[in-house]
Design a protein around this motif. Structure first.
Motif, PDB file in Angstrom:
ATOM      1  N   THR A  71      28.072  36.559  39.153  1.00 17.68           N
ATOM      2  CA  THR A  71      29.655  36.088  39.045  1.00 17.68           C
ATOM      3  C   THR A  71      29.712  35.334  37.642  1.00 17.68           C
ATOM      4  O   THR A  71      30.657  35.300  37.120  1.00 17.68           O
ATOM      5  N   MET A 115      39.581  39.861  33.878  1.00 17.60           N
ATOM      6  CA  MET A 115      38.143  39.821  34.196  1.00 17.60           C
ATOM      7  C   MET A 115      38.009  38.587  35.465  1.00 17.60           C
ATOM      8  O   MET A 115      37.200  38.911  36.292  1.00 17.60           O
ATOM      9  N   PHE A 116      38.529  37.544  35.150  1.00 21.41           N
ATOM     10  CA  PHE A 116      38.605  36.276  36.243  1.00 21.41           C
ATOM     11  C   PHE A 116      38.800  36.847  37.460  1.00 21.41           C
ATOM     12  O   PHE A 116      38.215  36.560  38.468  1.00 21.41           O
ATOM     13  N   ASN A 141      35.777  35.134  30.774  1.00 24.11           N
ATOM     14  CA  ASN A 141      37.124  34.485  30.893  1.00 24.11           C
ATOM     15  C   ASN A 141      37.271  33.550  29.737  1.00 24.11           C
ATOM     16  O   ASN A 141      38.080  33.438  29.171  1.00 24.11           O
ATOM     17  N   PHE A 159      31.992  37.286  34.774  1.00 24.01           N
ATOM     18  CA  PHE A 159      33.390  37.111  34.843  1.00 24.01           C
ATOM     19  C   PHE A 159      33.822  35.943  34.271  1.00 24.01           C
ATOM     20  O   PHE A 159      34.826  35.678  33.694  1.00 24.01           O
ATOM     21  N   ILE A 196      39.317  39.982  38.846  1.00 24.54           N
ATOM     22  CA  ILE A 196      38.554  40.817  39.457  1.00 24.54           C
ATOM     23  C   ILE A 196      37.320  40.552  40.299  1.00 24.54           C
ATOM     24  O   ILE A 196      37.150  40.962  41.141  1.00 24.54           O
ATOM     25  N   GLY A 197      36.833  39.345  39.524  1.00 21.43           N
ATOM     26  CA  GLY A 197      35.709  38.871  40.398  1.00 21.43           C
ATOM     27  C   GLY A 197      35.993  37.944  41.345  1.00 21.43           C
ATOM     28  O   GLY A 197      35.108  37.436  41.978  1.00 21.43           O
ATOM     29  N   SER A 198      37.140  37.711  41.806  1.00 19.24           N
ATOM     30  CA  SER A 198      37.568  36.858  42.836  1.00 19.24           C
ATOM     31  C   SER A 198      36.991  36.930  44.301  1.00 19.24           C
ATOM     32  O   SER A 198      36.275  36.045  44.908  1.00 19.24           O
ATOM     33  N   TYR A 232      33.305  35.024  44.193  1.00 25.85           N
ATOM     34  CA  TYR A 232      33.434  33.484  44.070  1.00 25.85           C
ATOM     35  C   TYR A 232      32.957  32.818  45.218  1.00 25.85           C
ATOM     36  O   TYR A 232      33.623  33.091  46.299  1.00 25.85           O
ATOM     37  N   SER A 251      40.915  38.546  29.675  1.00 26.53           N
ATOM     38  CA  SER A 251      40.343  37.136  30.075  1.00 26.53           C
ATOM     39  C   SER A 251      40.909  36.998  31.614  1.00 26.53           C
ATOM     40  O   SER A 251      40.122  36.818  32.520  1.00 26.53           O
TER      41      SER A 251
END
Length: 581
Positions: free
Chosen positions: A21, A222-223, A28, A24, A225-227, A230, A219
């Protein structure tokens, strides 16, 4: 109401979190820094050129913008901890920042959203309309709200992904993450004040504002997309809310009589608490934890039925610990006022020879990179070279005490302002001798490298004072309040930005009485920017004497009493508390 001692709840899923993670989260934050700092650094030039603002007005507005961004970071942290959780806070903040940047970019793209430059008129410069200013200020507002959510939450959201206590390598991974996180911030800041500023100077504002928008879009993307990967910590009650509850409870019960000494059962405390009764200093706050009617004030499980009317002894003592460090906190505001006067330095630099090669010149706003470089070199040099040497003579593990380093930072900032005044006096005299009295954009036959020493000294001053201040707060506050040390630093920068803005407005108004040319005139060749720097040097010197007075309160015999009894053991500063700003 959620209890303060409630444990953090996580979404338990072994497939979530971990090192995968990190790209990401770090990307961000890095892109957000490049975009934000790339816009702020050169903004004074944009305000003066396209909104017909004076140098003083533009600097005041930028100071308020900075103060708002830093002040809202505290609000963002509370909302994140108590209601939204860090994931939602970072996501919302990133989107708000993107919206603000898009609006600012539109002001450069659409001619109707800004006033025309002065050279397009014959003799009169028409100021910006109310609508144009409203659009501009709305962009600043969106970016401030975004920064208020992203900056206090992003770093700890990354730490949440690695917090697996059953893993023996967990602490090493967390420490490595913080190192990479701050390294990315440093690289992003340098990139912003050099490359982005160069693009703005070379290719114009439409491109210069458009690139930060593109970076911020990546930014946010990318944040989000990684949800699915997390770990998302659920919201709990914020420590700052607990401190506010203690203040409200003490005020509500201000007419309540305090119990006699030795009546420990009169105070509310959790069963596992080691504190039986509050301390005797700031006794007016002790009313917040006094139990007046057990049937009314307490639930069957012993908790407070209304935490805004009855607080625990720990909450009261935490509030007292915060009050004890406030005098030292106030002594650090002035140093941030001096470092926030960057807008005027940009105007200075723009009139000087900035060539380092015949075909290349450094953008005026990029000279702040020398402050960043000096700050980095000083922290590294002190930590790796001076600490081992000084610790042999002082017996202190960090070489010099935090108070000593804070004092060094205050003195160096005073010297930096004096040097700034001397340099500006020389620059102004040369401009007048060369006949540039009425042409503030004319190039003076003087190298801009004269300004490098003052930037370097400011970097050393901020490094010495900031690290010392964080360590000082950490040594006096209870361990449970360690995050407050970072919060106080952030509030300090917000207050100093506001003070700096008020100082600029006051000096501009007072020195222009009777039709005189203001010290902070947009024509710096007719103004007296050197007098203003001397004023800052004088105020910095007065602040240093105030610092010496405050130090008497923290003499060696007193500092141990400032810690809660059950948390007074020696601790070393956690550098993760250092604010990213």
């Amino acid at each position: 109401m959620v209890k303060m001692d409630r444990k953090v709840e996580l979404e338990e899923n072994p497939r979530k979190g971990g090192l995968r993670t990190m790209p990401f989260i770090i990307v961000n934050e890095s892109f957000e820094r490049v975009a934000s700092y790339g816009l702020q650094t050169n903004m004074i030039i944009y305000l003066m050129a396209f909104y017909q603002m004076s140098a003083a007005t533009g600097a005041s507005i930028l100071g308020i913008w900075t103060a708002l961004s830093n002040g809202l970071a505290i609000v963002g942290a509370i909302i994140s901890d108590s209601y939204l959780g860090r994931f939602r806070a970072v996501a919302i903040g990133s989107i708000f920042t993107l919206i603000g940047m898009i609006i600012l970019w539109l002001t450069a793209m659409i001619p109707q959203l800004k006033s025309l430059p002065c050279y397009q008129f014959l003799h009169v410069c028409n100021g910006a309309t109310a609508v144009q200013l409203a659009v501009l200020f709305s962009s600043f507002g969106f970016m401030s709200v975004g920064a208020g959510f992203v900056r206090p939450c992003s770093i700890m959201f990354g730490a949440d992904q690695l917090e697996k206590k059953e893993n023996p390598e967990n602490q090493r991974l967390v420490d490595s993450y913080f190192n990479w996180y701050y390294a990315s911030i440093g690289i992003s800041t340098i990139f912003a004040v050099t490359i982005i500023v160069y693009i703005q100077d070379r290719y114009g504002w439409q491109v210069g504002f458009g690139i930060p928008v593109i970076l911020m879009f990546f930014s946010v993307s990318m944040f989000l997309i990684g949800s699915p990967l997390y770990i998302k910590v659920k919201a709990k009650e914020s420590l700052l809310i607990g401190l506010l509850q203690a203040v409200v409870a003490a005020f509500r019960k201000r007419r309540t009589c305090l119990p006699l000494t030795g009546c420990d059962d009169c105070y509310h405390r959790p069963l596992e608490s080691a504190l039986l009764a509050p301390s005797n200093d700031f006794r007016c706050l002790n009313r917040a934890c006094v139990i007046q009617d057990p049937q009314r004030d307490l639930n069957p499980d012993g908790s407070a039925s209304n935490p805004w009317s009855l607080c625990s002894v720990e909450q009261v003592e935490s509030l007292k610990a915060l009050l004890r460090v406030l005098p030292m906190w106030t002594s650090g505001i002035m140093i941030f006022v001096t470092t926030s006067q960057f807008s005027f330095s940009v105007l200075q630099t723009k009139t000087m020879d900035r060539h380092i090669f015949p075909q290349f010149e450094i953008p005026a706003a990029s000279f702040s990179v020398f402050m960043i470089i000096a700050l980095t070199i000083w922290i590294t040099f002190y930590d790796r070279v001076l600490v081992p040497l000084l610790s042999k003579y002082t017996g202190l593990p960090r070489g010099l005490s935090p108070i000593t380093r804070m004092g060094i930072g205050l003195i160096v900032s005073c010297v930096s302002m004096a040097l700034s005044a001397i340099t500006e006096s020389i620059r102004r005299q040369r401009a007048i001798e060369e006949g540039h009295d009425d042409d503030p954009s004319a190039l003076v036959n003087m190298s801009a490298m004269w300004l490098v020493p003052q930037y370097a000294l400011l970097g050393v001053a901020e490094a010495a004072h900031a690290v010392g201040q964080i360590e000082f707060f950490y040594s006096l506050l209870p361990k449970s309040m360690s995050s407050i040390a970072s919060a106080m630093y952030t509030i300090g920068t917000a207050v100093s930005s506001l003070v700096g803005s008020l100082l600029v407005s006051g000096v501009d108004r007072l020195t222009s009485i009777g039709g005189k040319t203001s010290w902070l005139s947009s024509n710096i060749n007719r103004g007296h920017l050197d007098y203003y720097f001397w004023l800052l040097a004088f105020l910095s010197l007065l602040n240093f004497f105030y610092f010496l007075v405050v130090c008497r309160y923290y003499e060696p015999g007193n500092d141990r009493s400032c810690r809660l009894p059950h948390e007074s053991e020696e601790q070393q500063c956690d550098y993760r508390l250092l604010t990213e700003s």
